[in-house]
Motif scaffolding. Structure first.
Motif, PDB file in Angstrom:
ATOM      1  N   PRO A 182       0.820  -1.226   0.000  1.00 50.10           N
ATOM      2  CA  PRO A 182       0.000   0.000   0.000  1.00 50.10           C
ATOM      3  C   PRO A 182       0.852   1.275   0.000  1.00 50.10           C
ATOM      4  O   PRO A 182       2.044   1.258   0.317  1.00 50.10           O
ATOM      5  CB  PRO A 182      -0.800  -0.111   1.307  1.00 50.10           C
ATOM      6  N   GLU A 197      -6.409   9.469  -3.394  1.00 48.05           N
ATOM      7  CA  GLU A 197      -6.865   8.081  -3.260  1.00 48.05           C
ATOM      8  C   GLU A 197      -7.554   7.607  -4.539  1.00 48.05           C
ATOM      9  O   GLU A 197      -7.337   6.493  -5.006  1.00 48.05           O
ATOM     10  CB  GLU A 197      -7.812   7.958  -2.067  1.00 48.05           C
ATOM     11  N   ARG A 198      -8.355   8.473  -5.129  1.00 52.61           N
ATOM     12  CA  ARG A 198      -9.044   8.119  -6.370  1.00 52.61           C
ATOM     13  C   ARG A 198      -8.040   7.861  -7.485  1.00 52.61           C
ATOM     14  O   ARG A 198      -8.194   6.915  -8.270  1.00 52.61           O
ATOM     15  CB  ARG A 198      -9.984   9.262  -6.751  1.00 52.61           C
ATOM     16  N   THR A 201      -6.045   4.499  -6.602  1.00 51.44           N
ATOM     17  CA  THR A 201      -6.919   3.330  -6.721  1.00 51.44           C
ATOM     18  C   THR A 201      -7.139   2.978  -8.187  1.00 51.44           C
ATOM     19  O   THR A 201      -7.219   1.796  -8.558  1.00 51.44           O
ATOM     20  CB  THR A 201      -8.268   3.596  -6.029  1.00 51.44           C
ATOM     21  N   GLY A 204      -4.607   0.710  -9.476  1.00 52.32           N
ATOM     22  CA  GLY A 204      -4.492  -0.565  -8.781  1.00 52.32           C
ATOM     23  C   GLY A 204      -3.745  -0.563  -7.467  1.00 52.32           C
ATOM     24  O   GLY A 204      -3.358  -1.628  -6.967  1.00 52.32           O
ATOM     25  N   GLU A 206      -3.421   0.039  -3.371  1.00 55.24           N
ATOM     26  CA  GLU A 206      -4.143   0.147  -2.101  1.00 55.24           C
ATOM     27  C   GLU A 206      -3.653   1.395  -1.376  1.00 55.24           C
ATOM     28  O   GLU A 206      -2.458   1.709  -1.410  1.00 55.24           O
ATOM     29  CB  GLU A 206      -3.903  -1.088  -1.241  1.00 55.24           C
ATOM     30  N   VAL A 207      -4.552   2.122  -0.742  1.00 57.77           N
ATOM     31  CA  VAL A 207      -4.209   3.391  -0.114  1.00 57.77           C
ATOM     32  C   VAL A 207      -4.606   3.381   1.361  1.00 57.77           C
ATOM     33  O   VAL A 207      -5.704   2.964   1.724  1.00 57.77           O
ATOM     34  CB  VAL A 207      -4.909   4.570  -0.835  1.00 57.77           C
TER      35      VAL A 207
END
Length: 309
Positions: A182, A197-198, A201, A204, A206-207
């Motif tokens: 992440p 985050e958008r 994501t 691909g 993870e945040v």
């Protein structure tokens, strides 16, 4: 308030000391608000404004100053307060700022003074104030509560940025090997956290998010308490600079001085686009710097960093 920013270059000595300087101002009332001096290019008496056809009411017009034409936003109106009456504009002030690679002016009623402060004295908004508030932090000045406005939220509503990663970049991400560790995103602005985050994501990743440097450092200490390294848990950190309690510069300094953490790649991702350059960022040992906010640029840079590792 002529000359208030003449010595702004000397203020770079605050970098890494968890300190900031706030320019204090008012919006049609006694409440005091603050903005980081490093975001400010100039403060001037409100010049003559030219109207913009079909613009939102919050944009009071454009000003022509120092060879630039910039939009002037009534900051009070932008956060839900009454706007400054037309007949009072000539007695008002415009704070010229640079955020997210753009220059804009904020119309305010009065400009007070500059305060040198410690980020430890800048606190998150009180719990229970809700998600729709326009604050990133509060602090006490002369026994009165001063509010620091979430300018990124204001600008996202007045002049929205494109937040989606383009198809071309998504195609590149589809060719990569999945299963990376992440990314830790540290930012006090809910809008900025959502944007980053958008973006990540979509390619691909993870945040994991934290609201400020202090919470981020606590999280890093927690995941390495078993004797592991931070690189066993995270691909990298993307951190804002301006945050309550502990700023991004201090967070980097603390990370790079801790053997359990110092292997982490740290990118400072900040709206201070026009003031700090890479040389200043490297003063505290950051690995990279990027001005907010270009989803394609951020996505491609993160993929490059991870692939190089």
């Amino acid at each position: 308030m002529p000359g208030v920013l003449d010595s702004v270059n000397q203020r770079t000595q605050l970098v890494g000391q968890n300190r900031l300087e706030l320019l204090l101002f008012r919006l049609r009332g006694r409440q005091i608000y603050g903005i980081n001096v490093f975001k400010v290019k100039e403060v001037l008496q409100c010049p003559k404004l030219s109207s913009i056809p079909n613009s939102r009411a919050v944009v009071r017009g454009v000003a022509h100053t120092r060879g630039e034409t910039i939009p002037v936003i009534d900051l009070g109106m932008a956060i839900g307060l009454p706007g400054i009456p037309q007949e009072e504009l000539s007695n008002s002030f415009v704070i010229i700022t640079e955020y997210n690679r753009k220059t804009q002016g904020f119309l305010v009623t009065a400009v007070d003074r500059i305060m040198n402060m410690n980020w430890e004295d800048i606190l998150p908004p009180p719990k229970g104030t809700g998600r729709d508030i326009y604050l990133t932090a509060v602090t006490k000045i002369d026994d009165k509560l001063a509010e620091i406005i979430d300018v990124e939220k204001v600008l996202s509503e007045v002049s929205p940025l494109r937040e989606d990663v383009t198809e071309a970049v998504l195609n590149k991400s589809a060719e990569r090997v999945p299963g990376h560790l992440p990314v830790l995103v540290v930012d006090d602005s809910a809008v900025a956290r959502r944007q980053i985050e958008r973006c990540l994501t979509a390619i691909g990743m993870e945040v994991i998010t934290r609201n400020d440097g202090k919470k981020a450092l606590e999280y890093l200490k927690e995941i390495t308490a078993d004797g592991s390294k931070a690189t066993d848990h995270l691909s990298l950190i993307i951190s804002d600079v301006e945050m309550p309690e502990m700023d991004g510069y201090t967070l980097v300094t603390r990370i790079k001085s801790d053997p359990a953490l110092n292997g982490l790649f740290v990118m400072l991702h900040t709206s201070l686009s026009g003031v700090f350059n890479k040389a200043m960022v490297k003063k505290v040992g950051a690995d990279d710097f990027m001005a907010k906010f270009s989803p394609d640029e951020l996505a491609e840079r993160i993929m490059e960093i991870i692939d190089q590792k």
